[in-house]
Design a protein around this motif. Structure first.
Motif, PDB file in Angstrom:
ATOM      1  N   ASP A 214      13.405   3.321  -8.706  1.00 39.06           N
ATOM      2  CA  ASP A 214      13.583   4.017  -7.432  1.00 39.06           C
ATOM      3  C   ASP A 214      13.686   5.529  -7.578  1.00 39.06           C
ATOM      4  N   THR A 215      13.678   6.042  -8.804  1.00 39.57           N
ATOM      5  CA  THR A 215      13.625   7.492  -8.995  1.00 39.57           C
ATOM      6  C   THR A 215      12.220   7.983  -9.332  1.00 39.57           C
ATOM      7  N   ILE A 216      11.232   7.075  -9.327  1.00 36.19           N
ATOM      8  CA  ILE A 216       9.855   7.509  -9.554  1.00 36.19           C
ATOM      9  C   ILE A 216       9.434   8.443  -8.421  1.00 36.19           C
ATOM     10  N   ASP A 217       8.881   9.581  -8.777  1.00 41.90           N
ATOM     11  CA  ASP A 217       8.452  10.573  -7.795  1.00 41.90           C
ATOM     12  C   ASP A 217       7.139  10.107  -7.151  1.00 41.90           C
ATOM     13  N   PRO A 218       7.066   9.995  -5.823  1.00 44.46           N
ATOM     14  CA  PRO A 218       5.794   9.621  -5.182  1.00 44.46           C
ATOM     15  C   PRO A 218       4.640  10.528  -5.580  1.00 44.46           C
ATOM     16  N   ALA A 219       4.932  11.790  -5.861  1.00 43.45           N
ATOM     17  CA  ALA A 219       3.863  12.689  -6.300  1.00 43.45           C
ATOM     18  C   ALA A 219       3.288  12.247  -7.639  1.00 43.45           C
ATOM     19  N   ASP A 220       4.124  11.667  -8.501  1.00 45.61           N
ATOM     20  CA  ASP A 220       3.624  11.148  -9.780  1.00 45.61           C
ATOM     21  C   ASP A 220       2.723   9.945  -9.561  1.00 45.61           C
ATOM     22  N   VAL A 221       3.060   9.113  -8.589  1.00 43.15           N
ATOM     23  CA  VAL A 221       2.197   7.972  -8.260  1.00 43.15           C
ATOM     24  C   VAL A 221       0.844   8.485  -7.769  1.00 43.15           C
ATOM     25  N   ARG A 222       0.878   9.472  -6.892  1.00 39.59           N
ATOM     26  CA  ARG A 222      -0.375  10.024  -6.361  1.00 39.59           C
ATOM     27  C   ARG A 222      -1.214  10.623  -7.484  1.00 39.59           C
ATOM     28  N   ARG A 223      -0.581  11.374  -8.388  1.00 39.56           N
ATOM     29  CA  ARG A 223      -1.339  11.959  -9.506  1.00 39.56           C
ATOM     30  C   ARG A 223      -1.901  10.873 -10.418  1.00 39.56           C
TER      31      ARG A 223
ATOM     32  N   ALA B  56      11.894  -1.357  -0.895  1.00 43.05           N
ATOM     33  CA  ALA B  56      10.843  -1.226   0.118  1.00 43.05           C
ATOM     34  C   ALA B  56      10.701   0.213   0.584  1.00 43.05           C
ATOM     35  N   ALA B  57      11.832   0.902   0.740  1.00 39.57           N
ATOM     36  CA  ALA B  57      11.778   2.293   1.203  1.00 39.57           C
ATOM     37  C   ALA B  57      11.035   3.179   0.214  1.00 39.57           C
ATOM     38  N   VAL B  58      11.276   2.966  -1.077  1.00 33.34           N
ATOM     39  CA  VAL B  58      10.599   3.761  -2.100  1.00 33.34           C
ATOM     40  C   VAL B  58       9.107   3.420  -2.130  1.00 33.34           C
ATOM     41  N   SER B  59       8.780   2.150  -2.027  1.00 31.85           N
ATOM     42  CA  SER B  59       7.361   1.759  -2.004  1.00 31.85           C
ATOM     43  C   SER B  59       6.656   2.356  -0.795  1.00 31.85           C
ATOM     44  N   HIS B  60       7.352   2.431   0.341  1.00 32.82           N
ATOM     45  CA  HIS B  60       6.745   3.080   1.515  1.00 32.82           C
ATOM     46  C   HIS B  60       6.484   4.551   1.231  1.00 32.82           C
ATOM     47  N   ARG B  61       7.372   5.208   0.514  1.00 31.50           N
ATOM     48  CA  ARG B  61       7.134   6.618   0.167  1.00 31.50           C
ATOM     49  C   ARG B  61       5.915   6.755  -0.734  1.00 31.50           C
ATOM     50  N   PHE B  62       5.700   5.789  -1.614  1.00 29.35           N
ATOM     51  CA  PHE B  62       4.477   5.814  -2.434  1.00 29.35           C
ATOM     52  C   PHE B  62       3.243   5.734  -1.533  1.00 29.35           C
ATOM     53  N   VAL B  63       3.288   4.818  -0.569  1.00 26.78           N
ATOM     54  CA  VAL B  63       2.163   4.671   0.362  1.00 26.78           C
ATOM     55  C   VAL B  63       1.933   5.975   1.123  1.00 26.78           C
ATOM     56  N   ALA B  64       2.999   6.548   1.639  1.00 26.68           N
ATOM     57  CA  ALA B  64       2.868   7.782   2.414  1.00 26.68           C
ATOM     58  C   ALA B  64       2.272   8.907   1.573  1.00 26.68           C
ATOM     59  N   ALA B  65       2.675   9.003   0.314  1.00 27.32           N
ATOM     60  CA  ALA B  65       2.138  10.042  -0.559  1.00 27.32           C
ATOM     61  C   ALA B  65       0.652   9.829  -0.817  1.00 27.32           C
ATOM     62  N   LEU B  66       0.256   8.582  -0.977  1.00 29.14           N
ATOM     63  CA  LEU B  66      -1.160   8.296  -1.207  1.00 29.14           C
ATOM     64  C   LEU B  66      -1.991   8.603   0.033  1.00 29.14           C
ATOM     65  N   VAL B  67      -1.479   8.235   1.207  1.00 28.67           N
ATOM     66  CA  VAL B  67      -2.195   8.532   2.446  1.00 28.67           C
ATOM     67  C   VAL B  67      -2.307  10.044   2.632  1.00 28.67           C
ATOM     68  N   ALA B  68      -1.229  10.767   2.348  1.00 28.89           N
ATOM     69  CA  ALA B  68      -1.270  12.223   2.451  1.00 28.89           C
ATOM     70  C   ALA B  68      -2.271  12.826   1.482  1.00 28.89           C
ATOM     71  N   GLY B  69      -2.511  12.148   0.373  1.00 24.43           N
ATOM     72  CA  GLY B  69      -3.490  12.613  -0.605  1.00 24.43           C
ATOM     73  C   GLY B  69      -4.911  12.221  -0.268  1.00 24.43           C
TER      74      GLY B  69
ATOM     75  N   VAL C  30       6.695  -1.776   4.000  1.00 29.65           N
ATOM     76  CA  VAL C  30       6.040  -0.818   3.108  1.00 29.65           C
ATOM     77  C   VAL C  30       4.832  -0.180   3.780  1.00 29.65           C
ATOM     78  N   ALA C  31       4.045  -0.969   4.519  1.00 34.97           N
ATOM     79  CA  ALA C  31       2.872  -0.421   5.214  1.00 34.97           C
ATOM     80  C   ALA C  31       3.307   0.453   6.399  1.00 34.97           C
ATOM     81  N   ASP C  32       4.123  -0.097   7.281  1.00 30.55           N
ATOM     82  CA  ASP C  32       4.772   0.611   8.391  1.00 30.55           C
ATOM     83  C   ASP C  32       3.829   1.574   9.118  1.00 30.55           C
ATOM     84  N   GLY C  33       2.650   1.092   9.479  1.00 30.31           N
ATOM     85  CA  GLY C  33       1.729   1.892  10.267  1.00 30.31           C
ATOM     86  C   GLY C  33       0.889   2.869   9.488  1.00 30.31           C
ATOM     87  N   ALA C  34       1.222   3.104   8.232  1.00 34.81           N
ATOM     88  CA  ALA C  34       0.467   4.075   7.434  1.00 34.81           C
ATOM     89  C   ALA C  34      -0.662   3.422   6.650  1.00 34.81           C
TER      90      ALA C  34
END
Length: 337
Positions: free
Chosen positions: A318-327, A194-207, A226-230
């Motif tokens: 869990d080692t997937i880089d959130p920046a790679d998800v955003r790209r 869940a923590a890693v999925s939240h980082r994916f969400v945060a990276a997408l919102v930042a993008g 995962v959503a946690d307000g973002a």
């Protein structure tokens, strides 16, 4: 014209992947009965070409099997007998045997049965079809229909599909463009933490993306974390048809190897596939739409079919880089008007 039973008794995604096979049969048969397990029934309700739906928990397939009893087995045989089908096609994964079901169908009086089988079937099968290599599951199952004399019509492109029209879900999604993150899967080994999925969400919102997080009722705690307000949390708020509509409206869907990833493909939405290699991506990646495959496909868990990650730290996902998800999302969004 013939009455045909098509059996696929796995989860939602497995039933959705059987769609091209079902449509091939429906193009030639007078009546198609789809036999599912309880976990896949809702997907069966969405498949084009299905006239009638039966559900039975097969004790050799279901992940939470009930004890085998004579009463339950006899009731199932009588239900099949009442269908008066002329032929049956049994669809299974490569590691499953069609022969237990074939035996019960014979007891129910089904005169002709076809299946993909490596095991010697004796008199249980009339068509013992074989498929070599790691063909995508929709093509593998469709090849059985073709071998049985049920090819898709030339006008059918062979992708996944669901019945329309889908419900209006604007009250859930809003009107602005969005990306969907679906963090859950049917088994823990196939989903990021869940923590890693939240980082994916945060990276997408930042993008600059607006993000909707989806999940089943049993996944509400996961989607909230995962959503946690973002992001907008839709966990437990949709039927499967409504989920299909939510996914259809998305620019891109980010999901592990799970039924909703295949549902996204069935409604034509590109998928960033967070794919754990416990099963081969060549067989099980989303089919027929643009896909960006992320996750270490050579990790130690490769081809183990593990339900719980056998490697400390779940490194394949869990080692997937959130920046790679955003790209990956940005690349697929540009290709999907």
């Amino acid at each position: 014209m013939t009455r045909v039973l098509v059996a696929r008794q796995d989860n939602l995604g497995d039933v959705l992947l059987a769609g091209p096979c079902v449509r091939g049969v429906a193009a030639h048969a007078s009546h198609v009965t789809l036999l599912t397990g309880p976990q896949g029934r809702a997907a069966g309700d969405l498949l084009p070409g299905v006239d009638d739906l039966l559900t039975w928990r097969a004790p050799w397939i279901d992940a939470d099997p009930q004890p085998v009893t004579a009463a339950d087995t006899e009731e199932f045989v009588e239900r099949i007998r009442a269908q008066a089908v002329d032929e049956a096609l049994i669809l299974t994964s490569f590691h499953q045997s069609p022969l237990p079901l074939a035996l019960l169908l014979r007891l129910a009086g089904v005169p002709w049965i076809g299946a993909i089988s490596e095991d010697y079937p004796g008199s249980l099968l009339d068509l013992r079809h074989r498929v070599d290599g790691d063909r995508p599951e929709p093509e593998r199952m469709l090849s059985l229909a073709e071998a049985a004399g049920y090819p898709l019509p030339a006008a059918d492109p062979g992708g996944l599909a669901v019945r329309g029209p889908l419900p209006d879900v604007a009250r859930l999604t809003g009107r602005e463009p969005y990306v969907v993150v679906h963090p859950g899967a049917s088994v823990p080994a196939r989903q990021p933490s869940a923590a890693v999925s939240h980082r994916f969400v945060a990276a997408l919102v930042a993008g600059g993306h607006r993000v909707l997080v989806t999940g089943a009722p049993a996944e509400k705690a996961l989607t909230a974390e995962v959503a946690d307000g973002a992001a907008v949390d839709l966990g437990g708020r949709t039927s499967l048809a409504e989920l299909a509509a939510v996914l259809a409206g998305a620019w891109v869907v980010v999901a592990p190897n799970t039924g909703p990833a295949h549902l996204a493909a069935a409604v034509g939405t590109p998928v960033v596939s967070l794919f754990a290699p416990v099963v081969p991506a060549a067989r099980w990646a989303p089919y027929g739409v643009p896909v960006a495959l992320l996750g270490d496909q050579h990790a130690q868990c490769r081809a183990t079919r593990a339900r719980t990650c056998p490697v400390r730290g779940h490194p394949c996902l869990d080692t997937i880089d959130p920046a790679d998800v955003r790209r990956a999302v940005a690349g697929l969004a540009r290709a999907h008007p």
